[in-house]
Design an enzyme around this catalytic site. Sequence first.
Site, PDB file in Angstrom:
ATOM      1  N   LYS A  68      45.068 -32.584  27.774  1.00  0.00           N
ATOM      2  CA  LYS A  68      46.442 -32.952  28.144  1.00  0.00           C
ATOM      3  C   LYS A  68      46.504 -33.474  29.571  1.00  0.00           C
ATOM      4  O   LYS A  68      47.133 -34.504  29.848  1.00  0.00           O
ATOM      5  CB  LYS A  68      47.378 -31.740  28.004  1.00  0.00           C
ATOM      6  CG  LYS A  68      47.517 -31.198  26.606  1.00  0.00           C
ATOM      7  CD  LYS A  68      48.549 -30.088  26.530  1.00  0.00           C
ATOM      8  CE  LYS A  68      48.183 -28.859  27.331  1.00  0.00           C
ATOM      9  NZ  LYS A  68      46.986 -28.171  26.813  1.00  0.00           N
ATOM     10  N   ARG A 145      55.647 -23.998  26.088  1.00  0.00           N
ATOM     11  CA  ARG A 145      54.628 -23.414  25.215  1.00  0.00           C
ATOM     12  C   ARG A 145      55.235 -22.541  24.128  1.00  0.00           C
ATOM     13  O   ARG A 145      54.524 -22.083  23.241  1.00  0.00           O
ATOM     14  CB  ARG A 145      53.649 -22.575  26.035  1.00  0.00           C
ATOM     15  CG  ARG A 145      52.697 -23.422  26.863  1.00  0.00           C
ATOM     16  CD  ARG A 145      51.579 -22.588  27.427  1.00  0.00           C
ATOM     17  NE  ARG A 145      50.586 -23.404  28.115  1.00  0.00           N
ATOM     18  CZ  ARG A 145      49.452 -22.929  28.593  1.00  0.00           C
ATOM     19  NH1 ARG A 145      49.172 -21.649  28.464  1.00  0.00           N
ATOM     20  NH2 ARG A 145      48.596 -23.730  29.206  1.00  0.00           N
ATOM     21  N   ARG A 179      33.296 -27.085  30.956  1.00  0.00           N
ATOM     22  CA  ARG A 179      34.108 -27.450  32.120  1.00  0.00           C
ATOM     23  C   ARG A 179      33.563 -26.827  33.403  1.00  0.00           C
ATOM     24  O   ARG A 179      33.151 -25.674  33.422  1.00  0.00           O
ATOM     25  CB  ARG A 179      35.565 -26.999  31.918  1.00  0.00           C
ATOM     26  CG  ARG A 179      36.281 -27.768  30.854  1.00  0.00           C
ATOM     27  CD  ARG A 179      37.781 -27.554  30.885  1.00  0.00           C
ATOM     28  NE  ARG A 179      38.180 -26.181  30.611  1.00  0.00           N
ATOM     29  CZ  ARG A 179      39.422 -25.827  30.292  1.00  0.00           C
ATOM     30  NH1 ARG A 179      40.367 -26.740  30.226  1.00  0.00           N
ATOM     31  NH2 ARG A 179      39.708 -24.554  30.060  1.00  0.00           N
ATOM     32  N   ARG A 223      35.338 -21.894  35.718  1.00  0.00           N
ATOM     33  CA  ARG A 223      36.585 -21.133  35.757  1.00  0.00           C
ATOM     34  C   ARG A 223      36.365 -19.753  35.146  1.00  0.00           C
ATOM     35  O   ARG A 223      35.638 -19.605  34.159  1.00  0.00           O
ATOM     36  CB  ARG A 223      37.679 -21.882  34.978  1.00  0.00           C
ATOM     37  CG  ARG A 223      38.310 -22.991  35.772  1.00  0.00           C
ATOM     38  CD  ARG A 223      39.245 -23.858  34.965  1.00  0.00           C
ATOM     39  NE  ARG A 223      40.059 -23.146  33.983  1.00  0.00           N
ATOM     40  CZ  ARG A 223      41.037 -23.727  33.285  1.00  0.00           C
ATOM     41  NH1 ARG A 223      41.300 -25.006  33.461  1.00  0.00           N
ATOM     42  NH2 ARG A 223      41.728 -23.042  32.409  1.00  0.00           N
ATOM     43  N   ARG A 234      42.499 -17.752  23.672  1.00  0.00           N
ATOM     44  CA  ARG A 234      43.566 -18.670  24.058  1.00  0.00           C
ATOM     45  C   ARG A 234      43.966 -19.570  22.892  1.00  0.00           C
ATOM     46  O   ARG A 234      45.144 -19.845  22.673  1.00  0.00           O
ATOM     47  CB  ARG A 234      43.123 -19.542  25.240  1.00  0.00           C
ATOM     48  CG  ARG A 234      43.078 -18.843  26.559  1.00  0.00           C
ATOM     49  CD  ARG A 234      43.315 -19.792  27.735  1.00  0.00           C
ATOM     50  NE  ARG A 234      42.498 -20.987  27.677  1.00  0.00           N
ATOM     51  CZ  ARG A 234      41.324 -21.125  28.282  1.00  0.00           C
ATOM     52  NH1 ARG A 234      40.810 -20.113  28.969  1.00  0.00           N
ATOM     53  NH2 ARG A 234      40.651 -22.246  28.209  1.00  0.00           N
TER      54      ARG A 234
END
Length: 288
Positions: A68, A145, A179, A223, A234
Site C-alpha cells: 500500500k 481498518r 523487508r 522490523r 497480522r
Amino acid sequence: MAAVQRLLRASASGGAAVARRRMSTALAPEQTPSAAAFPFAVAEKARRRPAEERNMQWVFLGCPGVGKGTYASRLSRLLGVPHIATGDLVRDELASSGPLSVQLAEIVNQGKLVSDEIIINLLSKRLKKGEEHGESGFILDGFPRTVKQAEILDGVTDIDMVVNLKLREDVLVEKCLGRRICSQCGKNFNLACIDVKGENGLPPIYMEPLLPPNNCMSKLITRADDTEEVVRNRLQIYNDMSQPVEGFYRQQGKLLEFDLPGGIPESWPKLLHVLNLEDQEEMKLATA
C-alpha cells in the site's frame, strides 16, 4: 449518524487540483472512540466541496505488506497530493519519547491492531498539521481498518475511491520476511526474491528484490514485528476484522479491486491503466 456529524461540526477546526477522480492518546484500547475525538483538520465547507472542485481523496486498502505504501506514495508524487500512512504515524510516535510510545511498542511487537482511539488521535494531528501547511486532498494508507473507523471517516469527509490491493498469502509472508530498513537513512528495502510458479488456477508471480545501495547494506535492520509468527497473526487479524471494510465501500460503489500481477515493474503500469492515469505519468516524464 446525524448526532455524530453534529459532534464533528462542533469539534472541527474552522493549490489547485492536480488530477481529479476519474472513476465513479493514550486511552485504553477497549474504550470506544467517539466522533468528537476525530477533529478532521479542514473546515466543513472545504471538506464537503464537490469532487470536481478539490483534489482527490482516496483510500488504499490491503493486507499488511501488500505494498500500500509503495503504490500510494508513487501516486502521491505523480498527482501532487499528500500520502498519509498511519503505519508511518505509528512508527514516528514509537521513535519519539511521547506518552504513547511504550504502549504502542507493546501492541506493535505482538502484531495486534492499534486501537481506534490511538489511530484517530495520531491521524487528527497529522491532518491538522497538513491544513496549516496548505495541503489539499490526500491518499490514506492504513486507515480505515475497521467498519467503525470507516463510519467515522464518512462522517467527516467524502472519500472518492478506495483501491484494494490484493496478493496471495504465501507471497505476502515471504515478502514481509524480506523487508529491511536502513538504520541510518530510514529507507525501506526488500531482500526477498519471489518466484512462485502458477498452479491450482493461480498465476505465477515474480518479484525482484529491492536491494539497498552499498552504503546502506551494512546498516540494514529487521522490523521487530517482521517475524513469521507475527506476520501470520497480522494477516489473520486483517482477515477477521478489516475485510468487512471492503464490503462497506463495495456497497457504496467506491471499491476498486486490484490483484498485483508481480513486482513494481509489472504492477505499476497496470495500476495506472485501471486508474486512467497513464497520461499523467507521460506528462510528468515529458516535463522532468
